[in-house]
Design a protein around this motif. Structure first.
Motif, PDB file in Angstrom:
ATOM      1  N   GLN A 275       6.589   9.211  -6.038  1.00 39.06           N
ATOM      2  CA  GLN A 275       7.276   7.978  -5.631  1.00 39.06           C
ATOM      3  C   GLN A 275       8.484   8.325  -4.764  1.00 39.06           C
ATOM      4  O   GLN A 275       8.744   7.672  -3.744  1.00 39.06           O
ATOM      5  CB  GLN A 275       7.735   7.174  -6.864  1.00 39.06           C
ATOM      6  N   GLU A 276       9.217   9.349  -5.159  1.00 34.82           N
ATOM      7  CA  GLU A 276      10.384   9.769  -4.383  1.00 34.82           C
ATOM      8  C   GLU A 276       9.977  10.318  -3.014  1.00 34.82           C
ATOM      9  O   GLU A 276      10.685  10.117  -2.020  1.00 34.82           O
ATOM     10  CB  GLU A 276      11.204  10.779  -5.177  1.00 34.82           C
ATOM     11  N   ALA A 277       8.830  10.998  -2.952  1.00 37.27           N
ATOM     12  CA  ALA A 277       8.330  11.493  -1.664  1.00 37.27           C
ATOM     13  C   ALA A 277       8.006  10.315  -0.739  1.00 37.27           C
ATOM     14  O   ALA A 277       8.274  10.377   0.466  1.00 37.27           O
ATOM     15  CB  ALA A 277       7.099  12.371  -1.876  1.00 37.27           C
ATOM     16  N   ALA A 278       7.437   9.252  -1.297  1.00 34.13           N
ATOM     17  CA  ALA A 278       7.153   8.062  -0.491  1.00 34.13           C
ATOM     18  C   ALA A 278       8.451   7.456   0.043  1.00 34.13           C
ATOM     19  O   ALA A 278       8.524   7.065   1.218  1.00 34.13           O
ATOM     20  CB  ALA A 278       6.381   7.038  -1.320  1.00 34.13           C
ATOM     21  N   LEU A 279       9.465   7.391  -0.807  1.00 33.51           N
ATOM     22  CA  LEU A 279      10.745   6.828  -0.374  1.00 33.51           C
ATOM     23  C   LEU A 279      11.443   7.724   0.649  1.00 33.51           C
ATOM     24  O   LEU A 279      12.180   7.228   1.506  1.00 33.51           O
ATOM     25  CB  LEU A 279      11.660   6.593  -1.577  1.00 33.51           C
ATOM     26  N   ALA A 280      11.227   9.024   0.571  1.00 32.40           N
ATOM     27  CA  ALA A 280      11.802   9.927   1.576  1.00 32.40           C
ATOM     28  C   ALA A 280      11.198   9.649   2.951  1.00 32.40           C
ATOM     29  O   ALA A 280      11.873   9.786   3.972  1.00 32.40           O
ATOM     30  CB  ALA A 280      11.574  11.381   1.177  1.00 32.40           C
ATOM     31  N   LEU A 281       9.923   9.246   2.965  1.00 30.82           N
ATOM     32  CA  LEU A 281       9.251   8.945   4.224  1.00 30.82           C
ATOM     33  C   LEU A 281       9.564   7.539   4.714  1.00 30.82           C
ATOM     34  O   LEU A 281       9.662   7.299   5.919  1.00 30.82           O
ATOM     35  CB  LEU A 281       7.736   9.098   4.063  1.00 30.82           C
ATOM     36  N   ARG A 282       9.676   6.617   3.780  1.00 32.68           N
ATOM     37  CA  ARG A 282       9.943   5.221   4.139  1.00 32.68           C
ATOM     38  C   ARG A 282      10.919   4.626   3.121  1.00 32.68           C
ATOM     39  O   ARG A 282      10.502   4.088   2.100  1.00 32.68           O
ATOM     40  CB  ARG A 282       8.649   4.411   4.185  1.00 32.68           C
ATOM     41  N   PRO A 283      12.195   4.750   3.399  1.00 37.38           N
ATOM     42  CA  PRO A 283      13.192   4.210   2.479  1.00 37.38           C
ATOM     43  C   PRO A 283      12.974   2.713   2.268  1.00 37.38           C
ATOM     44  O   PRO A 283      12.544   2.003   3.169  1.00 37.38           O
ATOM     45  CB  PRO A 283      14.523   4.466   3.196  1.00 37.38           C
TER      46      PRO A 283
ATOM     47  N   ALA B 139       8.820  -0.992  -0.990  1.00 41.32           N
ATOM     48  CA  ALA B 139       8.794  -1.759  -2.241  1.00 41.32           C
ATOM     49  C   ALA B 139       7.826  -1.205  -3.284  1.00 41.32           C
ATOM     50  O   ALA B 139       8.191  -1.114  -4.461  1.00 41.32           O
ATOM     51  CB  ALA B 139       8.503  -3.218  -1.949  1.00 41.32           C
ATOM     52  N   PRO B 140       6.591  -0.833  -2.942  1.00 36.78           N
ATOM     53  CA  PRO B 140       5.708  -0.294  -3.985  1.00 36.78           C
ATOM     54  C   PRO B 140       6.252   0.969  -4.655  1.00 36.78           C
ATOM     55  O   PRO B 140       6.071   1.163  -5.855  1.00 36.78           O
ATOM     56  CB  PRO B 140       4.394  -0.023  -3.236  1.00 36.78           C
ATOM     57  N   ALA B 141       6.926   1.822  -3.886  1.00 34.57           N
ATOM     58  CA  ALA B 141       7.512   3.035  -4.478  1.00 34.57           C
ATOM     59  C   ALA B 141       8.706   2.683  -5.360  1.00 34.57           C
ATOM     60  O   ALA B 141       8.879   3.249  -6.447  1.00 34.57           O
ATOM     61  CB  ALA B 141       7.925   4.018  -3.387  1.00 34.57           C
ATOM     62  N   LEU B 142       9.526   1.749  -4.914  1.00 35.61           N
ATOM     63  CA  LEU B 142      10.655   1.305  -5.733  1.00 35.61           C
ATOM     64  C   LEU B 142      10.166   0.671  -7.023  1.00 35.61           C
ATOM     65  O   LEU B 142      10.715   0.922  -8.100  1.00 35.61           O
ATOM     66  CB  LEU B 142      11.522   0.317  -4.939  1.00 35.61           C
ATOM     67  N   TYR B 143       9.125  -0.145  -6.911  1.00 36.27           N
ATOM     68  CA  TYR B 143       8.557  -0.767  -8.105  1.00 36.27           C
ATOM     69  C   TYR B 143       8.007   0.300  -9.058  1.00 36.27           C
ATOM     70  O   TYR B 143       8.229   0.247 -10.259  1.00 36.27           O
ATOM     71  CB  TYR B 143       7.444  -1.753  -7.726  1.00 36.27           C
ATOM     72  N   GLY B 144       7.303   1.291  -8.510  1.00 40.83           N
ATOM     73  CA  GLY B 144       6.744   2.361  -9.340  1.00 40.83           C
ATOM     74  C   GLY B 144       7.828   3.148 -10.064  1.00 40.83           C
ATOM     75  O   GLY B 144       7.688   3.469 -11.248  1.00 40.83           O
ATOM     76  N   LEU B 145       8.913   3.453  -9.356  1.00 40.77           N
ATOM     77  CA  LEU B 145      10.028   4.150 -10.008  1.00 40.77           C
ATOM     78  C   LEU B 145      10.673   3.254 -11.067  1.00 40.77           C
ATOM     79  O   LEU B 145      11.076   3.733 -12.136  1.00 40.77           O
ATOM     80  CB  LEU B 145      11.073   4.571  -8.976  1.00 40.77           C
ATOM     81  N   GLY B 146      10.762   1.963 -10.788  1.00 45.62           N
ATOM     82  CA  GLY B 146      11.301   1.027 -11.769  1.00 45.62           C
ATOM     83  C   GLY B 146      10.453   0.976 -13.018  1.00 45.62           C
ATOM     84  O   GLY B 146      10.966   0.958 -14.140  1.00 45.62           O
TER      85      GLY B 146
ATOM     86  N   ALA C  37      -2.283   9.252 -15.976  1.00 41.38           N
ATOM     87  CA  ALA C  37      -2.720  10.464 -16.674  1.00 41.38           C
ATOM     88  C   ALA C  37      -1.610  11.051 -17.544  1.00 41.38           C
ATOM     89  O   ALA C  37      -1.789  12.106 -18.155  1.00 41.38           O
ATOM     90  CB  ALA C  37      -3.198  11.505 -15.665  1.00 41.38           C
ATOM     91  N   GLY C  38      -0.458  10.387 -17.580  1.00 42.30           N
ATOM     92  CA  GLY C  38       0.649  10.874 -18.398  1.00 42.30           C
ATOM     93  C   GLY C  38       1.504  11.929 -17.730  1.00 42.30           C
ATOM     94  O   GLY C  38       2.369  12.522 -18.365  1.00 42.30           O
ATOM     95  N   GLU C  39       1.289  12.166 -16.451  1.00 45.48           N
ATOM     96  CA  GLU C  39       2.056  13.174 -15.712  1.00 45.48           C
ATOM     97  C   GLU C  39       3.255  12.491 -15.048  1.00 45.48           C
ATOM     98  O   GLU C  39       3.302  12.306 -13.832  1.00 45.48           O
ATOM     99  CB  GLU C  39       1.155  13.865 -14.693  1.00 45.48           C
ATOM    100  N   ARG C  40       4.213  12.128 -15.853  1.00 43.98           N
ATOM    101  CA  ARG C  40       5.332  11.301 -15.408  1.00 43.98           C
ATOM    102  C   ARG C  40       6.235  12.007 -14.387  1.00 43.98           C
ATOM    103  O   ARG C  40       6.692  11.391 -13.431  1.00 43.98           O
ATOM    104  CB  ARG C  40       6.117  10.828 -16.615  1.00 43.98           C
ATOM    105  N   ALA C  41       6.486  13.284 -14.571  1.00 44.22           N
ATOM    106  CA  ALA C  41       7.339  14.008 -13.620  1.00 44.22           C
ATOM    107  C   ALA C  41       6.677  14.054 -12.241  1.00 44.22           C
ATOM    108  O   ALA C  41       7.342  13.842 -11.217  1.00 44.22           O
ATOM    109  CB  ALA C  41       7.622  15.423 -14.122  1.00 44.22           C
ATOM    110  N   GLY C  42       5.378  14.303 -12.230  1.00 44.36           N
ATOM    111  CA  GLY C  42       4.650  14.305 -10.963  1.00 44.36           C
ATOM    112  C   GLY C  42       4.631  12.929 -10.322  1.00 44.36           C
ATOM    113  O   GLY C  42       4.761  12.799  -9.104  1.00 44.36           O
ATOM    114  N   ALA C  43       4.484  11.896 -11.148  1.00 43.38           N
ATOM    115  CA  ALA C  43       4.481  10.525 -10.640  1.00 43.38           C
ATOM    116  C   ALA C  43       5.821  10.195 -10.000  1.00 43.38           C
ATOM    117  O   ALA C  43       5.887   9.624  -8.910  1.00 43.38           O
ATOM    118  CB  ALA C  43       4.156   9.543 -11.765  1.00 43.38           C
TER     119      ALA C  43
END
Length: 195
Positions: free
Chosen positions: A101-109, A112-119, A91-97
Motif C-alpha cells: 500500500q505504501e509503495a502505491a502511495l509512493a507512486l501516486r500520493p 484513495a484505494p491505497a489510503l483505504y487499504g492502509l486505513g 493471506a495474513g501477511e500484514r507487513a507485506g500488505a
C-alpha cells in the motif's frame, strides 16, 4: 488503466497476421520443398506460441501471481501494488500488505484505494486514530468511497462522535441506497451510535 491489457490486442492482431500471410509471394507454396519449409516454420511457430501461452496462463493462476507478474513487468503500477496488498492481507501477511500500500502511495500520493487499504489495516490493528485519519484522507481524495465512509462512521461511533458517525452513515445511504448489505450495516451502526 485497462487500455494496455492483453485481451485488447487479440482482435487488432488479426489484421497484422493477415498482412504477414499476404506478404508471401504468390508462387511460394508451388514446390514441394517450399511446402515442407512452410510446414516446418508453421510447426516451430506453433510450438513457440504454445510455450508463450503456457507462460502467460501461469501468470493467471491466481490473483497474487497476476499482481506479482504485473509488478515484475511494468513500472509505476500503483493499482497492482494495491491489488497485491489486498491478496497479502487476505493471506495474513500484514507487513507485506502495508509495504505494498505504501509503495502505491509512493507512486501516486493520495491514491484513495491505497489510503483505504492502509486505513483498514490500521483499524484491524486497533489503531483507531490512524485509521480515521487515513479514511478521511481517502475520502478527500475520492469522495463517495462508500466502504471508507462506512468504516469511518463505525470508528467515529466507537469514539463517541455520534454526530460525525451519523453524517457518515447518511452519506453511505445516499451513495448507494440500493445496496442492501451496506445499507443494512449503515442503519445498524447508525442506530448503535444513537443508542
Amino acid at each position: 488503466e485497462q487500455a494496455l491489457a492483453d485481451r485488447y490486442a487479440y482482435l487488432p492482431l488479426v489484421g497484422i497476421q493477415l498482412a504477414l500471410l499476404g506478404a508471401f509471394p504468390a508462387g511460394f507454396l508451388a514446390s514441394a520443398r517450399s511446402r515442407q519449409l512452410a510446414t516446418a516454420l508453421f510447426v516451430l511457430l506453433a510450438l513457440g506460441l504454445a510455450e508463450c501461452t503456457r507462460r502467460q496462463v501461469y501468470t493467471w493462476r491466481d490473483s497474487r501471481t497476476l499482481y506479482e507478474h504485473a509488478l515484475a513487468v511494468t513500472a509505476r503500477n500503483y493499482p497492482a501494488h494495491v491489488g497485491l496488498a489486498t491478496e497479502l492481507a487476505a493471506a495474513g501477511e500484514r507487513a507485506g500488505a502495508r509495504a505494498e500500500q505504501e509503495a502505491a502511495l509512493a507512486l501516486r500520493p493520495n491514491y484513495a484505494p491505497a489510503l483505504y487499504g492502509l486505513g483498514l489495516l490500521a483499524q484491524e490493528d486497533g489503531r483507531r486514530d490512524e485509521a480515521i485519519a487515513l479514511y478521511r484522507k481517502a475520502l478527500a481524495s475520492l469522495p463517495g468511497l462508500a466502504a471508507a465512509e462506512l468504516n469511518l462512521g463505525g470508528l467515529l461511533a466507537q469514539n463517541g462522535n455520534v454526530v460525525g458517525a451519523a453524517q457518515c452513515f447518511e452519506r453511505v445511504l445516499a451513495l448507494d441506497p440500493e445496496e442492501d448489505g451496506r445499507r443494512d450495516e449503515a442503519i445498524a451502526l447508525y442506530r448503535k451510535a444513537l443508542a
